[in-house]
Design a protein around this motif. Structure first.
Motif, PDB file in Angstrom:
ATOM      1  N   MET A  59      17.055   0.165  36.202  1.00 37.11           N
ATOM      2  CA  MET A  59      18.097  -0.060  35.683  1.00 37.11           C
ATOM      3  C   MET A  59      18.870  -0.620  36.107  1.00 37.11           C
ATOM      4  O   MET A  59      19.684  -1.123  36.681  1.00 37.11           O
ATOM      5  CB  MET A  59      18.527  -0.071  33.803  1.00 37.11           C
ATOM      6  N   SER A  60      19.914   1.213  37.147  1.00 36.82           N
ATOM      7  CA  SER A  60      20.182   0.787  37.950  1.00 36.82           C
ATOM      8  C   SER A  60      19.906   0.702  39.228  1.00 36.82           C
ATOM      9  O   SER A  60      20.693  -0.567  39.914  1.00 36.82           O
ATOM     10  CB  SER A  60      20.635   2.418  38.453  1.00 36.82           C
ATOM     11  N   LYS A  61      18.759   0.126  39.577  1.00 40.60           N
ATOM     12  CA  LYS A  61      18.094  -0.236  40.696  1.00 40.60           C
ATOM     13  C   LYS A  61      18.092  -1.636  40.701  1.00 40.60           C
ATOM     14  O   LYS A  61      18.418  -2.234  41.553  1.00 40.60           O
ATOM     15  CB  LYS A  61      17.311   0.156  40.848  1.00 40.60           C
ATOM     16  N   VAL A  62      18.235  -2.532  39.274  1.00 41.19           N
ATOM     17  CA  VAL A  62      17.501  -3.478  39.500  1.00 41.19           C
ATOM     18  C   VAL A  62      19.837  -4.404  39.394  1.00 41.19           C
ATOM     19  O   VAL A  62      19.782  -5.534  39.796  1.00 41.19           O
ATOM     20  CB  VAL A  62      16.932  -4.294  37.980  1.00 41.19           C
ATOM     21  N   ASP A  63      20.125  -3.279  38.736  1.00 38.52           N
ATOM     22  CA  ASP A  63      21.892  -3.435  38.343  1.00 38.52           C
ATOM     23  C   ASP A  63      22.160  -4.257  40.198  1.00 38.52           C
ATOM     24  O   ASP A  63      23.424  -4.745  40.092  1.00 38.52           O
ATOM     25  CB  ASP A  63      22.496  -2.517  37.568  1.00 38.52           C
ATOM     26  N   ARG A  91       7.244 -20.778  36.163  1.00 40.57           N
ATOM     27  CA  ARG A  91       6.737 -19.017  35.272  1.00 40.57           C
ATOM     28  C   ARG A  91       7.057 -19.367  34.655  1.00 40.57           C
ATOM     29  O   ARG A  91       5.462 -19.224  32.977  1.00 40.57           O
ATOM     30  CB  ARG A  91       6.422 -18.357  35.993  1.00 40.57           C
ATOM     31  N   LEU A  92       7.446 -19.049  33.459  1.00 45.00           N
ATOM     32  CA  LEU A  92       7.918 -19.177  32.607  1.00 45.00           C
ATOM     33  C   LEU A  92       7.743 -20.839  31.680  1.00 45.00           C
ATOM     34  O   LEU A  92       7.307 -20.115  30.144  1.00 45.00           O
ATOM     35  CB  LEU A  92       9.343 -19.201  31.852  1.00 45.00           C
ATOM     36  N   ALA A  93       8.007 -21.612  32.220  1.00 46.22           N
ATOM     37  CA  ALA A  93       7.328 -22.807  31.564  1.00 46.22           C
ATOM     38  C   ALA A  93       5.891 -23.251  31.236  1.00 46.22           C
ATOM     39  O   ALA A  93       5.655 -23.182  29.981  1.00 46.22           O
ATOM     40  CB  ALA A  93       7.701 -24.028  32.311  1.00 46.22           C
ATOM     41  N   LEU A  94       5.099 -21.907  31.263  1.00 42.52           N
ATOM     42  CA  LEU A  94       3.709 -22.277  32.505  1.00 42.52           C
ATOM     43  C   LEU A  94       2.959 -21.087  30.878  1.00 42.52           C
ATOM     44  O   LEU A  94       2.136 -20.721  30.000  1.00 42.52           O
ATOM     45  CB  LEU A  94       2.960 -22.742  33.411  1.00 42.52           C
ATOM     46  N   ALA A 107       6.986  -9.636  30.330  1.00 40.28           N
ATOM     47  CA  ALA A 107       6.348  -9.119  31.182  1.00 40.28           C
ATOM     48  C   ALA A 107       6.837  -9.587  32.768  1.00 40.28           C
ATOM     49  O   ALA A 107       7.334  -9.292  34.047  1.00 40.28           O
ATOM     50  CB  ALA A 107       4.767  -8.598  30.661  1.00 40.28           C
ATOM     51  N   LEU A 108       5.931 -11.114  32.932  1.00 43.69           N
ATOM     52  CA  LEU A 108       6.510 -12.129  33.397  1.00 43.69           C
ATOM     53  C   LEU A 108       7.796 -11.841  34.145  1.00 43.69           C
ATOM     54  O   LEU A 108       7.818 -11.817  35.257  1.00 43.69           O
ATOM     55  CB  LEU A 108       5.935 -13.052  33.346  1.00 43.69           C
ATOM     56  N   TYR A 109       8.816 -11.915  34.011  1.00 43.19           N
ATOM     57  CA  TYR A 109      10.449 -11.864  34.012  1.00 43.19           C
ATOM     58  C   TYR A 109      10.535  -9.927  34.617  1.00 43.19           C
ATOM     59  O   TYR A 109      11.542  -9.996  35.763  1.00 43.19           O
ATOM     60  CB  TYR A 109      11.536 -12.308  32.869  1.00 43.19           C
ATOM     61  N   ALA A 110      10.161  -8.909  33.882  1.00 41.26           N
ATOM     62  CA  ALA A 110       9.943  -8.057  35.087  1.00 41.26           C
ATOM     63  C   ALA A 110       9.512  -8.173  36.230  1.00 41.26           C
ATOM     64  O   ALA A 110      10.442  -7.462  37.116  1.00 41.26           O
ATOM     65  CB  ALA A 110       9.498  -6.821  34.135  1.00 41.26           C
ATOM     66  N   ALA A 111       9.008  -8.228  35.704  1.00 41.85           N
ATOM     67  CA  ALA A 111       7.098  -7.922  37.854  1.00 41.85           C
ATOM     68  C   ALA A 111       7.894  -9.469  38.501  1.00 41.85           C
ATOM     69  O   ALA A 111       8.405  -9.247  40.038  1.00 41.85           O
ATOM     70  CB  ALA A 111       5.941  -9.066  37.584  1.00 41.85           C
ATOM     71  N   HIS A 112       8.792 -10.561  38.048  1.00 44.34           N
ATOM     72  CA  HIS A 112       9.729 -10.904  39.293  1.00 44.34           C
ATOM     73  C   HIS A 112      10.869 -10.820  39.778  1.00 44.34           C
ATOM     74  O   HIS A 112      11.755 -10.236  40.891  1.00 44.34           O
ATOM     75  CB  HIS A 112      10.074 -12.706  38.343  1.00 44.34           C
ATOM     76  N   ALA A 113      11.698 -10.058  38.670  1.00 48.00           N
ATOM     77  CA  ALA A 113      13.068  -8.889  39.326  1.00 48.00           C
ATOM     78  C   ALA A 113      12.648  -8.284  39.559  1.00 48.00           C
ATOM     79  O   ALA A 113      13.460  -7.681  40.899  1.00 48.00           O
ATOM     80  CB  ALA A 113      13.785  -8.409  37.613  1.00 48.00           C
TER      81      ALA A 113
END
Length: 851
Positions: A1-5, A121-124, A132-138
């Motif tokens: 989480m710290s890496k993302v933050d 991508r979220l719309a699809l 999971a899609l969001y995590a991969a994008h982040a």
């Protein structure tokens, strides 16, 4: 989480300078290869077309550039990002994703493009795959403020509102940086999306400088202010500030029109949309807004003029023009013409996605469900189909679901939905009733029906005190919109008044579906109605489910239409439908609804339904129209409290009104108390009074009331040279001193039920002259309390008015006898007693409490 933050900061990645979207200047002395020059020329044309608003032709040129340009030119013009933006606008998110991936391969650090990629991508993606899609994008791009907002609104809000709020709090920290203005705008929109309007409005109020006047901020503020019940003055001030900042922006004028429309200021809305059209005649929504405003004002001539102008303007613009004409014809209420234009627009394959909803709506209006479904079914193949089209498809499916033996066609929309409700109701959970009675009204504004519902609610609540709750539910009781003027008459310690104006029907729909899955089919059917009907049906259904009444009393055609559906599906044992007028003709834009006959006939088949009308003329008119047997509709005449009316008009205040009008001692005052609208025929009233004034210099006139025609009538008075003898007093409260100041009251309406204004004037001893409109003849004693004129010829009305003015004997008889006549025939206690009998409740010992 710290890496993302660690990656979460406003300027974590380079943003695109808006200026770089145009053609960059060439280096001095530089020359480009012939192929590059050709690409530059095509790109310049595309940019020019974008600036002119021709997105389709610009898109075709960018496709050409994409196929021929070098990587350097593709980067310079951001070609793939432009293509992706257009595909996303068309709902083709899969193509948008492909273009954005190509763009990011060329410019990997374009954070705006990365945000757009996530959105597409979220719309699809199905909801289950979105986390999971969001995590991969982040993991690939990090979390920008926009990405966090998408995470909160698209992924967390439906599952965990608390988590969504926590995520948005992280965005709020970012919004304090250099990108504060845009970030706060996005954040405010996010709070609005998850239903936290108060926080969204606070954020917008904190904006300063250019961001505070940005169109997006102003529009968001107005939406949120409406939800918070902001006053008309405050809302209009926000819209006008935007106009002052950019006076020539047509969109700002249209925004003012939409704002005024929300407060039912149709005259102001029409003027604002006309001003928008003066600055931009190519924007179809400005035409639609103006036409709907003039429809509310019943200005058929202006509607015809605008439609003619629109046809001339758009007829030579090919299929785009035909689509514009179809939308405009539909806004003007001419579905057959809209169908013709939309069919011609369908010749362009690229436009079909935009044409289908318009064509389907028009086809359903004329009952052509089979053809409407062919267009809707094709549109539903698109995985990103828009909500409006999904709702249209739901309405069409509901119409096909009507199972009515012996019918050889599906009735006109939305008549089919009323039949579906009452003839083949869906399964639903019905709760046991309590001892509650609910009276339902659209508002408590300045009107005769609204006065009667207020008096009835107060009287019924007193009579039922100690044996049951009485609730008055109003669809809109907002004081700022003039929708609560009669509220004081209704308020008693025994009555619960519930304003449904701020109930969110979408939240109601979701909450009820989650609470009781057995309701879902019934809720889908309610939501299938046209949006203006579905909104009120869902609000009333929720109200009935919460209170579980033994009886609901629905007032006037509009509330009867929606309330009967809500009450029947909620299982209310007794439904009272109260007509307050004669049948509306097709030229009565304010009251006419094509589906009313189907609705009333379907409702009449239900044993729990009872009908009342406030005049014999009204009851007979509805019975003849609907094919009911005589006597099916019970006459329950209006009630007036003569003592209270007279108490509100003491002699001192009556004299004060005449002094305010600067009347000479011998003046004879002809009054009118009515809404300044075509149905009340103010021009006829003025013509009659002018004729009498020419023959008798003592005659003066006053109109108490307001409406869309006020400026028009003021001009007509001035044109006749009568500005010193006829006064437009506007709305007055209390109105009784003004009525008492009159020597005679003239009512020249084209359509009436049982006019309260006649009853109130007679209660004060003021003689009346009226046309035979609806139940007007039932409201007076000929020659005793006034005169009834059988036709509406100005000369005949003027003769009757002159006879009353010159007859001191008749004026004396009215002063003495009219209050007695009203007390005996239209007393408030009689009305409450008869109303309770219709409800199935009778208790003579309680009747004394109704006064």
């Amino acid at each position: 989480m710290s890496k993302v933050d660690a990656k979460v900061r406003p300027d974590a990645k380079p943003r695109i300078d808006p200026a770089s979207r145009a053609l960059p200047p060439a280096a001095p002395g530089a020359s480009a290869p012939a192929g590059t020059k050709a690409v530059d020329a095509v790109a310049l044309r595309a940019i020019a077309l974008e600036s002119a608003g021709d997105r389709h032709r610009a898109h075709l040129l960018w496709l050409e550039v994409a196929g021929t340009a070098t990587p350097e030119r593709l980067r310079r013009y951001r070609v793939f990002r432009r293509l992706a933006k257009e595909m996303a606008a068309r709902g083709r998110h899969d193509e948008a994703v492909a273009h954005l991936e190509r763009h990011l391969a060329l410019i990997p650090r374009d954070a705006d493009a990365a945000d757009r990629l996530l959105q597409a991508r979220l719309a699809l993606a199905p909801p289950a795959e979105q986390p999971a899609l969001y995590a991969a994008h982040a993991g690939r791009f990090g979390e920008s403020a926009t990405a966090l907002i998408l995470r909160a609104t698209r992924i967390e809000a439906p599952r965990d509102p608390g988590a969504a709020l926590a995520t948005l709090q992280r965005v709020a920290v970012l919004a304090a940086g250099a990108d504060a203005g845009p970030s706060r705008l996005r954040l405010a929109r996010a709070y609005e999306q998850i239903g936290d309007g108060a926080r969204a409005l606070a954020l917008l109020d904190s904006l300063t400088g250019p961001e505070a006047l940005a169109p997006q901020a102003a529009k968001a503020r107005l939406r949120l202010m409406q939800g918070a019940g902001s006053t008309k003055e405050h809302s209009v001030a926000v819209a006008r500030a935007l106009i002052e900042a950019e006076p020539n922006a047509a969109a700002h004028r249209a925004l003012l029109g939409r704002t005024l429309k929300r407060f039912n200021d149709w005259a102001g809305a029409a003027a604002a949309y006309e001003a928008a059209l003066e600055r931009d005649r190519g924007e179809v929504s400005h035409w639609e807004g103006a036409l709907r405003a003039y429809g509310a004002l019943e200005r058929d001539e202006r509607i015809a003029e605008l439609v003619h102008q629109a046809r001339q303007l758009f007829a030579h613009e090919g299929c785009e023009g035909f689509l514009a004409i179809a939308r405009i014809e539909l806004a003007a209420g001419d579905a057959p013409q809209a169908i013709q234009a939309a069919r011609r627009a369908m010749a362009n394959p690229i436009l079909r996605r935009r044409v289908r909803p318009v064509l389907a709506e028009a086809l359903m209006e004329v009952g052509a469900y089979a053809e409407a479904w062919t267009h809707l079914a094709a549109a539903l193949q698109d995985p990103n189909v828009e909500p409006d089209l999904q709702r249209a498809a739901a309405r069409c499916r509901a119409a096909f679901a009507v199972a009515t033996p012996g019918r050889d066609h599906v009735p006109v929309f939305p008549s089919a939905l009323f039949l579906r409700v009452f003839e083949a109701p869906p399964p639903r959970t019905i709760l046991g009733p309590t001892d509650t009675v609910i009276l339902c009204t659209s508002s408590l504004g300045a009107g005769g029906a609204e006065r009667q519902v207020a008096l009835t609610a107060a009287g019924v609540s007193r009579a039922r005190a100690g044996r049951g709750r009485t609730v008055l539910a109003g669809l809109d009781l907002t004081p700022a919109r003039g929708r609560a003027m009669m509220r004081d008459l209704a308020e008693t310690e025994h009555l619960v008044i519930e304003d449904l104006a701020h109930v969110n029907e979408t939240h109601v729909l979701r909450a009820l579906a989650a609470e009781d899955p057995a309701l879902r089919e019934a809720l889908r059917l309610m939501a299938a109605f046209p949006p203006n009907l579905a909104r009120d049906i869902l609000k009333l259904y929720d109200c009935f489910r919460r209170h579980r009444p033994s009886c609901v009393h629905l007032w006037q055609d509009g509330v009867i239409s929606t309330g009967s559906v809500a009450a029947f599906l909620a299982g209310v044992p007794t439904i009272v439908c109260s007509m307050r007028n004669v049948v509306a003709g097709e030229n009565d834009r304010r009251r006419y609804r094509a589906y009313l006959a189907t609705m009333y006939r379907a409702v009449a088949e239900r044993p729990e339904v009872r009908f009342t009308a406030n005049s014999a003329a009204g009851a007979q008119d509805y019975e003849a129209w609907l094919g009911f047997e005589p006597g099916r509709i019970r006459v329950l005449r209006n009630g007036v409290d003569v003592g209270s009316i007279r108490a509100r008009a003491p002699e001192a205040e009556r004299r004060a009104v005449r002094e305010r009008l600067r009347l000479p001692p011998d003046a004879l005052l002809v009054g009118g108390v009515f809404r300044l609208a075509p149905a009340k025929r103010p021009h006829l009233w003025l013509d009659v009074v002018a004729r009498v004034a020419r023959g008798d210099p003592r005659t003066h006139g006053v109109i108490v009331g307001d409406g869309a025609m006020r400026a028009e009538i003021a001009d007509a008075i001035a044109a006749r040279g009568l500005s010193d003898r006829i006064t437009l007093a506007g709305r007055q409260s209390p109105v009784e001193p003004w009525m008492a100041a009159m020597d005679v009251l003239l009512l020249a309406s084209e359509v009436e039920g049982l006019p309260n204004v006649l009853l109130e004037a007679e209660s004060l001893g003021v003689p009346v002259v009226t046309t035979r409109a609806g139940g007007s003849g039932e409201a007076l004693l000929e020659g005793i309390t006034g005169r009834l004129v059988e036709d509406d010829a100005p000369a005949n009305l003027a003769a009757a008015l002159t006879a009353v003015i010159r007859s001191r004997g008749l004026r004396h008889r009215a002063r003495v006898g009219a209050p007695v006549f009203i007390e005996q025939r239209f007393g408030i206690e009689r009305m409450i007693r008869e109303t309770l009998a219709v409800f199935g409740e009778t208790d003579p010992l309680k009747m004394g409490m109704a006064s």
